[in-house]
Design an enzyme around this catalytic site. Structure first.
Site, mmCIF file in Angstrom:
data_model
loop_
_atom_site.group_PDB
_atom_site.id
_atom_site.type_symbol
_atom_site.label_atom_id
_atom_site.label_comp_id
_atom_site.label_asym_id
_atom_site.label_seq_id
_atom_site.Cartn_x
_atom_site.Cartn_y
_atom_site.Cartn_z
ATOM 1 N N THR A 87 35.245 5.858 42.419
ATOM 2 C CA THR A 87 34.103 6.739 42.181
ATOM 3 C C THR A 87 33.514 6.462 40.803
ATOM 4 O OG1 THR A 87 33.317 9.032 42.111
ATOM 5 C CG2 THR A 87 35.526 8.614 41.243
ATOM 6 N N TYR A 88 32.213 6.636 40.698
ATOM 7 C CA TYR A 88 31.515 6.531 39.415
ATOM 8 C C TYR A 88 30.923 7.898 39.045
ATOM 9 C CZ TYR A 88 31.958 1.683 40.884
ATOM 10 O OH TYR A 88 32.458 0.484 41.322
ATOM 11 N N GLU A 122 26.110 1.833 46.502
ATOM 12 C CA GLU A 122 26.727 2.990 47.159
ATOM 13 C C GLU A 122 26.905 2.736 48.650
ATOM 14 O OE1 GLU A 122 25.374 6.872 44.676
ATOM 15 O OE2 GLU A 122 23.720 5.574 45.285
ATOM 16 N N THR A 164 32.526 13.187 44.420
ATOM 17 C CA THR A 164 32.180 12.684 45.754
ATOM 18 C C THR A 164 33.390 12.613 46.684
ATOM 19 O OG1 THR A 164 32.509 10.377 45.067
ATOM 20 C CG2 THR A 164 30.294 11.302 44.801
ATOM 21 N N CYS A 203 32.121 -13.409 64.421
ATOM 22 C CA CYS A 203 31.793 -13.467 63.000
ATOM 23 C C CYS A 203 31.891 -14.905 62.509
ATOM 24 C CB CYS A 203 32.719 -12.559 62.194
ATOM 25 S SG CYS A 203 32.231 -12.408 60.466
#
Length: 474
Positions: A368-369, A445, A380, A112
């Site tokens: 979460t939204y 998301e 979710t 990386c």
């Protein structure tokens, strides 16, 4: 130092190669990510005052590419920055230059260069032990002794035992205290997992970091047009978006319906303990069939500019549940969990870092939204837990109270391939993999998916390492 003339010469050379008909890396994106449109990142929710203050301390107010992509989830970003700042800057068992060198070693396991270059620059700015940047053979034996635990943690953490801990703690003049070792282990796990996020989110190199001078020049060449070779296909071209799923319209509805059905089944009939175990074993063995297509796990990785910081480069990930190998016992989370065991051990040996890690884990898992793509008011939690627990399942960690049958219902094969690649060999992640799942979902998301994978991976590494330390202490 690389002048503008040098950069122009590099560009002309690339154009000459292209005129000869040779393949050269193509421009992907000049923004923070080669996977996500820059406009979507810039339109993210505004950051809170405390997050802005952390950024001012850490980056002099400038947000690097990694932070900009994480900024799609400001609440998580704040927890992440607070934890990373503590690990790298605040009082702790290890001196500052050790911390950045360990970060380099960890990131180099996955090639990386984005993270390696960043911490090479940080190391240079400290202004001590510059010879260490020439490679592992130039750093003290005490640091080199971390190589074994670094590679095992990065690729097969279930192999760590109390013997590895004893070898580090009882090595005479090169020994580590338990407090120092916990600090080092947390840093290694943090940067292994962060490499997964970098590759999974297509993070582009930062031009400012790529312009470092001195020994870092050959590690971090000038960024030309934001190119990051880690996101190219084998023929050197950026991956085209060509989803294989033609029935995209129903994908979201199918997932929503499965979540609803599973919730109803949970309420109506709870599976027996024996059935739960059978479903875990089935999922663990099925994970063997999920691979990163076109790659040979046993193939030696070709040399790269960061190879100087890697010991035993051929050592890589192997499936926990390999065919014919039943001698590795499953790690039962109830026997050694983060909440009941790991948290207290870390906090005891490295004051307060347990609270910061716990906050980061919880924030990623609870974030979460209440929406999924175009649907609003959605719970979710079932999907988030399936993502987190699937990573732990691949690492041989089992939760007695979780029904692993939900994993197969909620995670399609293309998503499983992506999860396994990002978690186990992130350097192989491609844009095609990123685009192959959840076609109707927002990029934010998918970034949340990467946050869950990163935290699940880090927690898995820590559980194995901290359990080994506990066994050594008792």
């Amino acid at each position: 130092m690389n002048s503008s003339t040098d950069i122009c010469n590099n560009c002309r050379a690339a154009l000459r190669e292209k005129e000869k008909g040779m393949k050269v890396p193509q421009h992907i994106s000049s923004g923070p990510s080669s996977f996500i449109p820059e406009s979507e990142i810039l339109e993210a929710m505004p950051l809170g005052d405390h997050t802005v203050m952390l950024l001012a301390e850490e980056f002099s107010g400038r947000m690097d590419n990694l932070t900009q992509v994480m900024g799609l989830h400001p609440h998580y970003l704040q927890a992440f920055l607070r934890c990373q700042y503590y690990l790298l800057r605040m009082d702790g068992p290890l001196p500052l230059h050790y911390r950045h060198y360990i970060a380099i070693m960890a990131a180099a396991r996955h090639q990386c260069s984005v993270l390696v270059c960043q911490h090479v620059q940080e190391f240079e700015q400290i202004g001590v032990c510059s010879d260490w940047l020439r490679g592992l053979e130039h750093c003290p034996q005490r640091i080199r002794n971390l190589n074994e635990i670094n590679k095992i943690l990065a690729h097969r953490p279930w192999l760590i035992t109390k013997d590895h801990i004893q070898a580090l703690v009882k090595t005479g003049e090169h020994s580590w205290s338990l407090a120092e070792l916990v600090h080092a282990v947390v840093l290694l796990a943090h940067f292994h997992a962060l490499a997964s996020f970098v590759f999974g989110s297509g993070i582009n190199p930062d031009p400012e970091v790529a312009e470092v001078t001195g020994v870092a020049d050959d590690l971090c060449p000038p960024a030309v047009s934001g190119i990051c070779s880690c996101h190219l296909t084998n023929n050197g071209r950026a991956n085209d978006s060509s989803p294989g799923n033609t029935n995209v319209g129903s994908e979201l509805e199918v997932l929503m319906e499965r979540m609803k059905r599973l919730q109803e089944e949970r309420e109506e009939d709870e599976a027996s303990e024996e059935e739960m175990f059978t479903r875990f074993e089935k999922e663990k063995k099925e994970s063997l069939l999920v691979g990163s297509g076109g790659f040979d796990n046993n193939k030696v990785v070709p040399p790269s500019p960061v190879a100087r910081f890697v010991d035993d480069p051929s050592f890589g990930y192997q499936d926990f549940a390999r065919h014919g190998e039943d001698n590795l016992p499953t790690f039962r989370a109830q026997d050694y969990s983060w909440e009941d065991h790991g948290f207290s051990l870390v906090n005891r040996l490295y004051s307060d870092v347990g609270h910061l890690l716990d906050d980061k884990f919880r924030t990623a898992c609870d974030l979460t939204y209440y929406n999924m793509a175009s649907h609003e008011g959605v719970d979710t939690s079932m999907l988030r837990r399936a993502l987190f627990n699937y990573v732990h399942c691949m690492y041989g960690i089992r939760y007695d109270d979780y029904d692993y049958g939900e994993v197969n219902q909620l995670l399609e094969r293309s998503l499983k391939v992506y999860i396994k690649t990002v978690t186990c060999y992130p350097e192989r992640t491609t844009r095609r993999m990123y685009e192959s799942y959840w076609h109707q979902f927002r990029h934010s998301e998918k970034v949340h998916v990467n946050l869950l994978l990163m935290e699940a991976r880090m927690q898995a590494e820590l559980l194995y390492a901290l359990r080994a330390i506990t066994h050594y202490m008792t």
